[in-house]
Design a protein around this motif. Structure first.
Motif, PDB file in Angstrom:
ATOM      1  N   SER A 173       0.809  -1.225   0.000  1.00  0.00           N
ATOM      2  CA  SER A 173       0.000   0.000   0.000  1.00  0.00           C
ATOM      3  C   SER A 173       0.840   1.272   0.000  1.00  0.00           C
ATOM      4  O   SER A 173       0.311   2.355  -0.189  1.00  0.00           O
ATOM      5  CB  SER A 173      -0.946   0.009   1.206  1.00  0.00           C
ATOM      6  N   THR A 174       2.154   1.141   0.175  1.00  0.00           N
ATOM      7  CA  THR A 174       3.009   2.329   0.163  1.00  0.00           C
ATOM      8  C   THR A 174       3.336   2.722  -1.272  1.00  0.00           C
ATOM      9  O   THR A 174       3.181   1.922  -2.206  1.00  0.00           O
ATOM     10  CB  THR A 174       4.327   2.063   0.915  1.00  0.00           C
ATOM     11  N   ARG A 175       3.829   3.938  -1.425  1.00  0.00           N
ATOM     12  CA  ARG A 175       4.263   4.389  -2.754  1.00  0.00           C
ATOM     13  C   ARG A 175       5.386   3.482  -3.267  1.00  0.00           C
ATOM     14  O   ARG A 175       5.432   3.136  -4.439  1.00  0.00           O
ATOM     15  CB  ARG A 175       4.724   5.843  -2.697  1.00  0.00           C
ATOM     16  N   ALA A 176       6.278   3.072  -2.382  1.00  0.00           N
ATOM     17  CA  ALA A 176       7.370   2.173  -2.776  1.00  0.00           C
ATOM     18  C   ALA A 176       6.823   0.814  -3.216  1.00  0.00           C
ATOM     19  O   ALA A 176       7.269   0.249  -4.209  1.00  0.00           O
ATOM     20  CB  ALA A 176       8.360   1.996  -1.625  1.00  0.00           C
ATOM     21  N   GLY A 177       5.853   0.291  -2.483  1.00  0.00           N
ATOM     22  CA  GLY A 177       5.234  -0.973  -2.856  1.00  0.00           C
ATOM     23  C   GLY A 177       4.530  -0.885  -4.201  1.00  0.00           C
ATOM     24  O   GLY A 177       4.621  -1.804  -5.029  1.00  0.00           O
ATOM     25  N   GLN A 178       3.856   0.215  -4.434  1.00  0.00           N
ATOM     26  CA  GLN A 178       3.199   0.419  -5.720  1.00  0.00           C
ATOM     27  C   GLN A 178       4.233   0.540  -6.839  1.00  0.00           C
ATOM     28  O   GLN A 178       3.996   0.122  -7.962  1.00  0.00           O
ATOM     29  CB  GLN A 178       2.306   1.660  -5.672  1.00  0.00           C
ATOM     30  N   HIS A 179       5.394   1.095  -6.508  1.00  0.00           N
ATOM     31  CA  HIS A 179       6.480   1.189  -7.487  1.00  0.00           C
ATOM     32  C   HIS A 179       6.969  -0.210  -7.870  1.00  0.00           C
ATOM     33  O   HIS A 179       7.197  -0.492  -9.058  1.00  0.00           O
ATOM     34  CB  HIS A 179       7.627   2.031  -6.907  1.00  0.00           C
ATOM     35  N   VAL A 180       7.109  -1.087  -6.894  1.00  0.00           N
ATOM     36  CA  VAL A 180       7.516  -2.468  -7.176  1.00  0.00           C
ATOM     37  C   VAL A 180       6.484  -3.135  -8.091  1.00  0.00           C
ATOM     38  O   VAL A 180       6.840  -3.778  -9.084  1.00  0.00           O
ATOM     39  CB  VAL A 180       7.697  -3.277  -5.869  1.00  0.00           C
ATOM     40  N   ILE A 181       5.228  -2.975  -7.773  1.00  0.00           N
ATOM     41  CA  ILE A 181       4.165  -3.553  -8.604  1.00  0.00           C
ATOM     42  C   ILE A 181       4.217  -2.974 -10.017  1.00  0.00           C
ATOM     43  O   ILE A 181       4.119  -3.706 -11.008  1.00  0.00           O
ATOM     44  CB  ILE A 181       2.794  -3.344  -7.936  1.00  0.00           C
ATOM     45  N   HIS A 182       4.430  -1.676 -10.123  1.00  0.00           N
ATOM     46  CA  HIS A 182       4.552  -1.018 -11.437  1.00  0.00           C
ATOM     47  C   HIS A 182       5.739  -1.592 -12.212  1.00  0.00           C
ATOM     48  O   HIS A 182       5.639  -1.858 -13.419  1.00  0.00           O
ATOM     49  CB  HIS A 182       4.723   0.494 -11.254  1.00  0.00           C
TER      50      HIS A 182
END
Length: 99
Positions: free
Chosen positions: A79-88
């Motif tokens: 749910s963090t911006r970093a986690g979303q970056h990994v998913i991206h």
């Protein structure tokens, strides 16, 4: 487990730092980069086994739902911006696994 608590705290701290670095809207960790850098690829590769992004094809010896505390941590990190970056990184820059 003291070691587990320390590792969890450190991981949350790292994701907080990476999220802050991405908070200016840049698409990659290195400002001005036209594409993924070693930093982006390393973050994605080293955290994929926990975050389980789309196109992740790694094999796990354990199933995360068997470890509820780990699932809670994984959801928090996703749910963090970093986690979303990994998913991206996995959805936009990794080819689907064969099969």
């Amino acid at each position: 487990c003291v070691v587990c608590a320390h590792a969890r705290h450190r991981l949350l701290g790292i994701f907080s730092e990476v999220s802050a670095a991405l908070s200016d809207g840049r698409p990659y960790l290195v400002s001005g980069s036209p594409g993924p850098t070693a930093a982006d690829i390393s973050l994605a590769a080293l955290t994929a086994c926990l975050l389980r992004p789309p196109n992740y094809s790694g094999k796990l010896g354990i199933v995360l739902p068997e470890l509820p505390g780990l699932m809670v941590l994984a959801e928090k990190l996703r749910s963090t911006r970093a986690g979303q970056h990994v998913i991206h990184m996995y959805t936009q820059h990794r080819m689907p696994a064969p099969g």
